[in-house]
Write a protein that holds these residues in place. Structure first.
Motif, mmCIF file in Angstrom:
data_model
loop_
_atom_site.group_PDB
_atom_site.id
_atom_site.type_symbol
_atom_site.label_atom_id
_atom_site.label_comp_id
_atom_site.label_asym_id
_atom_site.label_seq_id
_atom_site.Cartn_x
_atom_site.Cartn_y
_atom_site.Cartn_z
ATOM 1 N N ASN A 289 29.202 -63.020 -2.061
ATOM 2 C CA ASN A 289 29.224 -62.462 -3.415
ATOM 3 C C ASN A 289 27.850 -61.875 -3.756
ATOM 4 O O ASN A 289 26.871 -62.597 -3.864
ATOM 5 C CB ASN A 289 29.594 -63.564 -4.416
ATOM 6 C CG ASN A 289 29.793 -63.033 -5.818
ATOM 7 O OD1 ASN A 289 29.401 -61.911 -6.122
ATOM 8 N ND2 ASN A 289 30.399 -63.829 -6.674
ATOM 9 N N PHE A 290 27.814 -60.561 -3.945
ATOM 10 C CA PHE A 290 26.566 -59.883 -4.306
ATOM 11 C C PHE A 290 26.495 -59.715 -5.825
ATOM 12 O O PHE A 290 26.400 -58.603 -6.342
ATOM 13 C CB PHE A 290 26.488 -58.517 -3.624
ATOM 14 C CG PHE A 290 26.372 -58.582 -2.130
ATOM 15 C CD1 PHE A 290 25.129 -58.583 -1.512
ATOM 16 C CD2 PHE A 290 27.507 -58.644 -1.333
ATOM 17 C CE1 PHE A 290 25.013 -58.637 -0.134
ATOM 18 C CE2 PHE A 290 27.406 -58.698 0.050
ATOM 19 C CZ PHE A 290 26.164 -58.705 0.655
ATOM 20 N N GLY A 291 26.557 -60.843 -6.522
ATOM 21 C CA GLY A 291 26.672 -60.800 -7.977
ATOM 22 C C GLY A 291 25.587 -60.002 -8.665
ATOM 23 O O GLY A 291 25.854 -59.280 -9.633
ATOM 24 N N GLU A 292 24.343 -60.078 -8.162
ATOM 25 C CA GLU A 292 23.237 -59.393 -8.831
ATOM 26 C C GLU A 292 23.350 -57.871 -8.718
ATOM 27 O O GLU A 292 22.681 -57.146 -9.455
ATOM 28 C CB GLU A 292 21.896 -59.860 -8.251
ATOM 29 C CG GLU A 292 21.606 -59.418 -6.826
ATOM 30 C CD GLU A 292 22.199 -60.330 -5.764
ATOM 31 O OE1 GLU A 292 21.735 -60.262 -4.609
ATOM 32 O OE2 GLU A 292 23.115 -61.112 -6.091
ATOM 33 N N LEU A 301 27.213 -47.956 0.749
ATOM 34 C CA LEU A 301 27.572 -47.497 2.086
ATOM 35 C C LEU A 301 28.224 -48.644 2.846
ATOM 36 O O LEU A 301 27.683 -49.749 2.907
ATOM 37 C CB LEU A 301 26.322 -47.017 2.825
ATOM 38 C CG LEU A 301 26.481 -46.700 4.326
ATOM 39 C CD1 LEU A 301 27.562 -45.663 4.558
ATOM 40 C CD2 LEU A 301 25.154 -46.249 4.908
ATOM 41 N N LEU A 302 29.374 -48.354 3.420
ATOM 42 C CA LEU A 302 30.135 -49.342 4.172
ATOM 43 C C LEU A 302 30.452 -48.752 5.549
ATOM 44 O O LEU A 302 31.502 -48.140 5.764
ATOM 45 C CB LEU A 302 31.422 -49.686 3.414
ATOM 46 C CG LEU A 302 32.030 -51.073 3.604
ATOM 47 C CD1 LEU A 302 31.016 -52.164 3.310
ATOM 48 C CD2 LEU A 302 33.250 -51.242 2.720
ATOM 49 N N THR A 340 34.754 -56.563 -0.874
ATOM 50 C CA THR A 340 33.402 -57.010 -1.227
ATOM 51 C C THR A 340 32.588 -55.888 -1.861
ATOM 52 O O THR A 340 31.841 -56.109 -2.824
ATOM 53 C CB THR A 340 32.675 -57.531 0.028
ATOM 54 O OG1 THR A 340 33.363 -58.678 0.535
ATOM 55 C CG2 THR A 340 31.237 -57.912 -0.281
ATOM 56 N N ALA A 341 32.748 -54.682 -1.329
ATOM 57 C CA ALA A 341 31.911 -53.555 -1.756
ATOM 58 C C ALA A 341 32.307 -52.986 -3.107
ATOM 59 O O ALA A 341 31.445 -52.561 -3.888
ATOM 60 C CB ALA A 341 31.971 -52.462 -0.702
ATOM 61 N N ALA A 342 33.594 -52.934 -3.404
ATOM 62 C CA ALA A 342 34.076 -52.229 -4.595
ATOM 63 C C ALA A 342 33.409 -52.678 -5.891
ATOM 64 O O ALA A 342 33.019 -51.829 -6.711
ATOM 65 C CB ALA A 342 35.596 -52.361 -4.693
ATOM 66 N N PRO A 343 33.247 -53.979 -6.154
ATOM 67 C CA PRO A 343 32.645 -54.389 -7.430
ATOM 68 C C PRO A 343 31.199 -53.953 -7.625
ATOM 69 O O PRO A 343 30.695 -53.937 -8.756
ATOM 70 C CB PRO A 343 32.745 -55.928 -7.394
ATOM 71 C CG PRO A 343 33.795 -56.233 -6.382
ATOM 72 C CD PRO A 343 33.678 -55.145 -5.370
ATOM 73 N N LEU A 344 30.506 -53.595 -6.545
ATOM 74 C CA LEU A 344 29.106 -53.214 -6.651
ATOM 75 C C LEU A 344 28.933 -51.798 -7.207
ATOM 76 O O LEU A 344 27.855 -51.454 -7.704
ATOM 77 C CB LEU A 344 28.423 -53.291 -5.278
ATOM 78 C CG LEU A 344 27.962 -54.668 -4.781
ATOM 79 C CD1 LEU A 344 29.086 -55.672 -4.713
ATOM 80 C CD2 LEU A 344 27.296 -54.530 -3.404
ATOM 81 N N VAL A 345 29.973 -50.991 -7.131
ATOM 82 C CA VAL A 345 29.871 -49.588 -7.526
ATOM 83 C C VAL A 345 29.944 -49.465 -9.043
ATOM 84 O O VAL A 345 30.871 -49.960 -9.684
ATOM 85 C CB VAL A 345 31.008 -48.771 -6.885
ATOM 86 C CG1 VAL A 345 30.857 -47.290 -7.229
ATOM 87 C CG2 VAL A 345 31.021 -48.959 -5.369
ATOM 88 N N LYS A 346 28.976 -48.777 -9.618
ATOM 89 C CA LYS A 346 28.993 -48.589 -11.062
ATOM 90 C C LYS A 346 29.906 -47.420 -11.422
ATOM 91 O O LYS A 346 30.234 -46.577 -10.559
ATOM 92 C CB LYS A 346 27.582 -48.353 -11.584
ATOM 93 C CG LYS A 346 26.975 -47.002 -11.267
ATOM 94 C CD LYS A 346 25.565 -46.923 -11.855
ATOM 95 C CE LYS A 346 24.970 -45.533 -11.723
ATOM 96 N NZ LYS A 346 23.581 -45.478 -12.260
ATOM 97 N N GLY A 348 31.149 -43.952 -12.098
ATOM 98 C CA GLY A 348 30.550 -42.702 -11.665
ATOM 99 C C GLY A 348 29.856 -42.792 -10.322
ATOM 100 O O GLY A 348 29.456 -41.774 -9.755
ATOM 101 N N GLY A 349 29.707 -44.012 -9.803
ATOM 102 C CA GLY A 349 29.103 -44.210 -8.492
ATOM 103 C C GLY A 349 30.139 -44.058 -7.385
ATOM 104 O O GLY A 349 31.340 -43.900 -7.638
ATOM 105 N N ARG A 350 29.668 -44.120 -6.147
ATOM 106 C CA ARG A 350 30.557 -43.879 -5.010
ATOM 107 C C ARG A 350 30.468 -44.984 -3.962
ATOM 108 O O ARG A 350 29.386 -45.507 -3.675
ATOM 109 C CB ARG A 350 30.223 -42.544 -4.338
ATOM 110 C CG ARG A 350 30.481 -41.339 -5.220
ATOM 111 C CD ARG A 350 30.103 -40.054 -4.506
ATOM 112 N NE ARG A 350 30.255 -38.890 -5.384
ATOM 113 C CZ ARG A 350 29.930 -37.653 -5.049
ATOM 114 N NH1 ARG A 350 29.425 -37.415 -3.839
ATOM 115 N NH2 ARG A 350 30.089 -36.660 -5.912
ATOM 116 N N LEU A 351 31.617 -45.278 -3.415
ATOM 117 C CA LEU A 351 31.743 -46.131 -2.242
ATOM 118 C C LEU A 351 32.040 -45.220 -1.058
ATOM 119 O O LEU A 351 32.992 -44.438 -1.089
ATOM 120 C CB LEU A 351 32.887 -47.130 -2.447
ATOM 121 C CG LEU A 351 33.383 -47.933 -1.248
ATOM 122 C CD1 LEU A 351 32.262 -48.752 -0.636
ATOM 123 C CD2 LEU A 351 34.545 -48.831 -1.659
ATOM 124 N N VAL A 352 31.211 -45.286 -0.017
ATOM 125 C CA VAL A 352 31.371 -44.418 1.150
ATOM 126 C C VAL A 352 31.738 -45.281 2.348
ATOM 127 O O VAL A 352 30.947 -46.115 2.800
ATOM 128 C CB VAL A 352 30.093 -43.611 1.434
ATOM 129 C CG1 VAL A 352 30.325 -42.661 2.608
ATOM 130 C CG2 VAL A 352 29.671 -42.828 0.192
#
Length: 417
Positions: A289-292, A301-302, A340-346, A348-352
């Motif tokens: 969990n990358f809560g911060e 980037l994934l 895991t990655a999706a919640p980190l994106v703000k 307007g941000g992007r998951l690649v």
């Protein structure tokens, strides 16, 4: 080294590769380091034979067996077209040559000599993957797989934190290494031949890094800009991480992590050599969990673990290390990393999402499942992309771009989230 000694060395190296513990190029390099008496021509000849066997391992194993000695025998006859007496001379048992052929092996090479070399396939892949590969390529299957089975060129990424592409090319030319701009990547150089780059001043001072042009394009498509907050969750040894740092001009933050801490351990010395100062290596949290970082990243980037099928031209041994169970397990890992990655994106941000795979089950199918479960994300496309985008992402391929096989999907989080 005598020709027979070279053959013995190839058999020894293939035996080590067949144990499946290390990449083939690592095994070849380690053999060279531990056998200093082997000259450069010897090492090239041995490496060439090893990779010829790996590229045709399935075909040779059907003709003989999967034993390394038998595979090399098959390559000498079917691949190189040597006559039985020539093969017997290489297997003399004298000096450092392989043990002399037994009666069964004499019979075997005589039988192989009766086969037509023209029947050697243009590619060789595990049969269980053919349905998936056919989905990927359709009527272009033969062309695409033949390209994946052709040795790759040596590409370099020019580190724009240290130099320019023109200056890097000039520095290499000064030591006799010819390199020209890559067709698609703005920071790439394609080297003529396969010289030792690690010994050059350009490499030691961080001006260039070996990196396939496709990998450079994948990093560029992240569109990481100066001042952004970026998370690289599968940083590995840091190749794309360093490319992002250069794109961002050392401005902003890159949080680099990997679930395999050993791979991440190689990043620090590479950062120093490249003068990359905005990368922050971090441990993978025990709970995942990358809560911060939740909702704070402009880019995530994934570059996920995958079958490596897009890199078969560099690592043909990977073809023979995957099976149905391994493929099923890696797709589960890919889905878990997307979650895991999706919640980190703000907003307007992007998951690649990036793979070096050509298999739809690791590419399109994974993004289709993700979009179905995450309707707040949508695909990003651009008319300036180096390849056309499908419904879930774009593909780079050896037969269309002269790169390794890559799949890249850019997914933007809706601002209304």
């Amino acid at each position: 080294m005598t020709p027979g000694a070279r053959v013995a060395a190839a058999i020894e190296i293939i035996e080590e590769i067949e144990r499946g513990l290390r990449p083939a190029d690592d095994v070849v390099r380690q053999w060279g380091r531990s056998h200093r008496f082997a000259g450069s021509k010897d090492r090239r000849a041995i490496s060439s034979q090893v990779y010829a066997v790996l590229r045709r391992r399935g075909y040779y194993a059907r003709a003989v067996s999967a034993a390394p000695r038998a595979l090399v025998l098959a390559d000498l006859v079917l691949g190189e077209g040597k006559a039985p007496q020539e093969v017997a001379a290489l297997f003399s048992g004298e000096g450092h040559a392989p043990l002399a052929l037994n009666d069964d092996e004499h019979t075997l090479i005589s039988t192989l000599s009766g086969l037509h070399r023209d029947g050697l396939p243009s590619y060789d892949v595990p049969e269980f993957l053919l349905p998936e590969l056919t989905k990927a390529y359709g009527e272009n299957l033969d062309e695409a797989l033949a390209a994946l089975d052709t040795p790759a060129p040596l590409d370099l990424r020019v580190n724009t934190l240290r130099t320019t592409r023109d200056d890097a090319a000039a520095a290499l030319a000064a030591v006799g290494i010819e390199a020209a701009p890559t067709p698609h990547a703005a920071t790439g150089l394609r080297v003529v031949g396969n010289p030792l780059i690690a010994g050059t001043i350009a490499y030691k001072e961080g001006h260039v890094e070996p990196m396939d042009e496709g990998s450079q394009l994948a990093a560029a498509l992240v569109d990481a800009r100066p001042g952004m907050q970026v998370a690289d969750l599968c940083a590995g040894a840091g190749g794309k991480t360093l490319a992002l740092a250069a794109t961002m001009q050392n401005k902003g933050q890159i949080y680099a992590t990997d679930s395999d801490a050993r791979r991440l351990g190689n990043l620090a010395p590479r950062m120093k050599r490249a003068d990359a100062r905005n990368i922050h290596p971090m441990k993978w949290p025990q709970d995942g969990n990358f809560g911060e970082l939740h909702g704070k990243c402009d880019r995530v980037l994934l570059d996920v673990p995958c079958s490596g099928s897009g890199a078969w031209r560099r690592h043909p041994e990977l073809k023979w290390r995957i099976d149905d169970a391994a493929l099923e397990q890696v797709t589960k890992t890919q889905d878990a990393l997307l979650r895991t990655a999706a919640p980190l994106v703000k907003p307007g941000g992007r998951l690649v999402y990036i793979t070096c795979s050509v298999l739809p089950v690791e590419n399109e199918r994974r993004i289709e499942a993700f979009l179905e479960a995450n309707p707040d994300f949508s695909l990003v496309v651009s008319p300036n992309d180096p390849a056309p985008s499908g419904a879930t992402g774009l593909r780079l391929q050896p037969h269309t771009h002269s790169t390794d096989g890559f799949f890249i999907s850019r997914l933007e989080r809706n601002t209304s989230t």
